[in-house]
Design an enzyme around this catalytic site. Structure first.
Site, mmCIF file in Angstrom:
data_model
loop_
_atom_site.group_PDB
_atom_site.id
_atom_site.type_symbol
_atom_site.label_atom_id
_atom_site.label_comp_id
_atom_site.label_asym_id
_atom_site.label_seq_id
_atom_site.Cartn_x
_atom_site.Cartn_y
_atom_site.Cartn_z
ATOM 1 N N HIS A 123 22.203 23.685 28.277
ATOM 2 C CA HIS A 123 23.377 24.556 28.128
ATOM 3 C C HIS A 123 23.045 25.849 27.387
ATOM 4 O O HIS A 123 23.918 26.453 26.766
ATOM 5 C CB HIS A 123 24.510 23.800 27.421
ATOM 6 C CG HIS A 123 25.090 22.684 28.268
ATOM 7 N ND1 HIS A 123 25.771 21.603 27.759
ATOM 8 C CD2 HIS A 123 25.088 22.499 29.618
ATOM 9 C CE1 HIS A 123 26.164 20.812 28.750
ATOM 10 N NE2 HIS A 123 25.753 21.317 29.881
ATOM 11 N N CYS A 149 25.810 46.339 26.195
ATOM 12 C CA CYS A 149 24.472 46.310 26.790
ATOM 13 C C CYS A 149 23.829 47.704 26.722
ATOM 14 O O CYS A 149 24.443 48.677 27.181
ATOM 15 C CB CYS A 149 24.602 45.856 28.240
ATOM 16 S SG CYS A 149 23.063 45.874 29.155
ATOM 17 N N CYS A 152 23.400 48.840 30.731
ATOM 18 C CA CYS A 152 24.505 49.195 31.645
ATOM 19 C C CYS A 152 25.826 49.467 30.944
ATOM 20 O O CYS A 152 26.804 49.838 31.595
ATOM 21 C CB CYS A 152 24.685 48.110 32.708
ATOM 22 S SG CYS A 152 25.540 46.638 32.091
HETATM 23 N N1 APR Z 1 24.493 9.385 16.779
HETATM 24 C C1 APR Z 1 24.620 9.260 18.125
HETATM 25 N N2 APR Z 1 25.765 9.525 18.764
HETATM 26 C C2 APR Z 1 26.814 9.947 18.058
HETATM 27 C C3 APR Z 1 26.750 10.138 16.651
HETATM 28 C C4 APR Z 1 25.523 9.817 16.005
HETATM 29 N N3 APR Z 1 25.361 9.952 14.697
HETATM 30 N N4 APR Z 1 27.949 10.582 16.225
HETATM 31 C C5 APR Z 1 28.732 10.691 17.316
HETATM 32 N N5 APR Z 1 28.058 10.304 18.415
HETATM 33 C C6 APR Z 1 28.499 10.281 19.806
HETATM 34 C C7 APR Z 1 29.989 10.146 20.021
HETATM 35 O O1 APR Z 1 30.369 8.768 20.020
HETATM 36 C C8 APR Z 1 30.169 10.788 21.388
HETATM 37 O O2 APR Z 1 30.033 9.827 22.426
HETATM 38 O O3 APR Z 1 28.166 11.528 20.367
HETATM 39 C C9 APR Z 1 28.991 11.776 21.488
HETATM 40 C C10 APR Z 1 29.388 13.230 21.461
HETATM 41 O O4 APR Z 1 30.102 13.513 22.614
HETATM 42 P P1 APR Z 1 30.587 14.979 22.988
HETATM 43 O O5 APR Z 1 31.240 15.617 21.813
HETATM 44 O O6 APR Z 1 31.364 14.855 24.243
HETATM 45 O O7 APR Z 1 29.230 15.792 23.188
HETATM 46 P P2 APR Z 1 28.334 15.999 24.481
HETATM 47 O O8 APR Z 1 28.300 14.749 25.298
HETATM 48 O O9 APR Z 1 27.076 16.588 24.009
HETATM 49 O O10 APR Z 1 29.156 17.095 25.264
HETATM 50 C C11 APR Z 1 28.571 17.629 26.424
HETATM 51 O O11 APR Z 1 30.195 19.368 26.621
HETATM 52 O O12 APR Z 1 31.231 20.242 24.809
HETATM 53 C C12 APR Z 1 30.483 20.570 25.926
HETATM 54 O O13 APR Z 1 28.738 22.066 26.432
HETATM 55 C C13 APR Z 1 29.198 21.177 25.456
HETATM 56 O O14 APR Z 1 26.978 20.343 25.577
HETATM 57 C C14 APR Z 1 28.306 19.965 25.382
HETATM 58 C C15 APR Z 1 28.811 19.099 26.546
#
Ligand code: APR
Length: 246
Positions: A123, A149, A152
């Site tokens: 991302h 920019c 441009c």
């Molecule tokens: N260790 C591992 N997992 C954890 C921890 C931890 N200490 N703390 C929280 N989590 C888990 C949560 O249970 C949850 O399932 O991390 C996950 C985070 O989920 P999201 O917030 O949805 O993050 P992500 O999956 O990276 O989101 C994907 O969406 O927000 C957009 O572009 C952004 O890259 C991001 C994408």
């Protein structure tokens, strides 16, 4: 919290035997560094804003100064954060196994700061800037509300992938290639709700890899993984290293 006995011997054996391990990380890996996820409520100044609504091309078109203020705030927050034991152990894993491909959905550079190299940033990166009109990468002037920019005159934008946008081509190609060729795929700290990142584990499974979820709150996809380790990455990875490094 995961303890050593929660990590099955069969998983350690699969990792020891693997020629190529692929790791996909999400916001949960940085949670122990104090970086809030998109799905956490925001705090302080930004408590009344929805992060998912700010990280869109539409939000930037409507109010680029607002979106820039939010990204500058996030840059400051992430700059003050430190990698946690999960980041450091993932970096160390690369030295213990023949081949590790690390793919991250995170834009915070904490894996790189912990020593991981060759990280595939699915991302983009919070600290990159590019032109919203001509796409040229550049460095924004932080002293103006809406940097422009030099080529441009269009508005510059943060170089991250916003909701509704495509994944950088090389990142998508290299991640897919790693997912189809790995023997073990670890999905760590991600809710597995945002595609195409969430589809990488399926690609790996369809190509006979052992697929593993590491998350203190197993996701709705947990049933399709071969192993589910219900623990924090900052606890599970140091234990994995201990079990492998013997
Ligand atoms: N260790 C591992 N997992 C954890 C921890 C931890 N200490 N703390 C929280 N989590 C888990 C949560 O249970 C949850 O399932 O991390 C996950 C985070 O989920 P999201 O917030 O949805 O993050 P992500 O999956 O990276 O989101 C994907 O969406 O927000 C957009 O572009 C952004 O890259 C991001 C994408």
């Amino acid at each position: 919290m995961a303890r050593t006995r929660d990590i099955p011997d069969a998983l350690i054996t699969a990792l020891r035997d693997a020629r190529h391990v692929c790791i996909l990380t999400g916001a949960g890996v940085s949670a122990e560094s104090g970086v809030p996820t998109f799905r956490d409520a925001q705090e302080g100044l930004w408590a009344n804003y929805d992060a998912q609504a700010l990280a869109t091309p539409e939000a930037f078109l409507a109010d680029p100064a607002l979106v820039w203020r939010w990204y500058r705030w996030r840059r400051d927050l992430v700059s003050e954060a430190m990698p946690n034991p999960g980041h450091y152990s993932i970096a160390k894993l690369a030295g213990l196994l023949p081949r590790v491909t690390l793919i991250t959905q995170n834009v915070d550079s904490l894996h790189q700061r912990a020593g991981s190299t060759g990280v595939i940033e699915f991302h983009g990166n919070l600290f990159d800037d590019r032109c919203a009109s001509c796409d040229t990468p550049t460095t924004a002037d932080d002293t103006v509300d809406i940097p422009v920019c030099p080529d441009c005159g269009g508005n510059l934008r943060p170089g991250v992938v916003w909701f509704g946008e495509g994944i950088p081509e090389a990142a998508l190609r290299n991640s897919s290639a790693a997912a189809v060729s790995c023997d073990v795929f670890l999905s760590v700290g991600t809710s597995s709700t945002v595609y195409p990142a969430a589809g990488l584990a399926d690609l790996a499974r369809d190509n006979a890899a052992t697929i593993v979820e590491i998350n203190p709150n197993p996701t709705m996809h947990a049933g399709s993984f071969d192993f589910v380790i219900a623990g924090k990455s900052g606890v599970v990875f140091p234990e994995l290293i201990e079990l492998l490094d013997v």
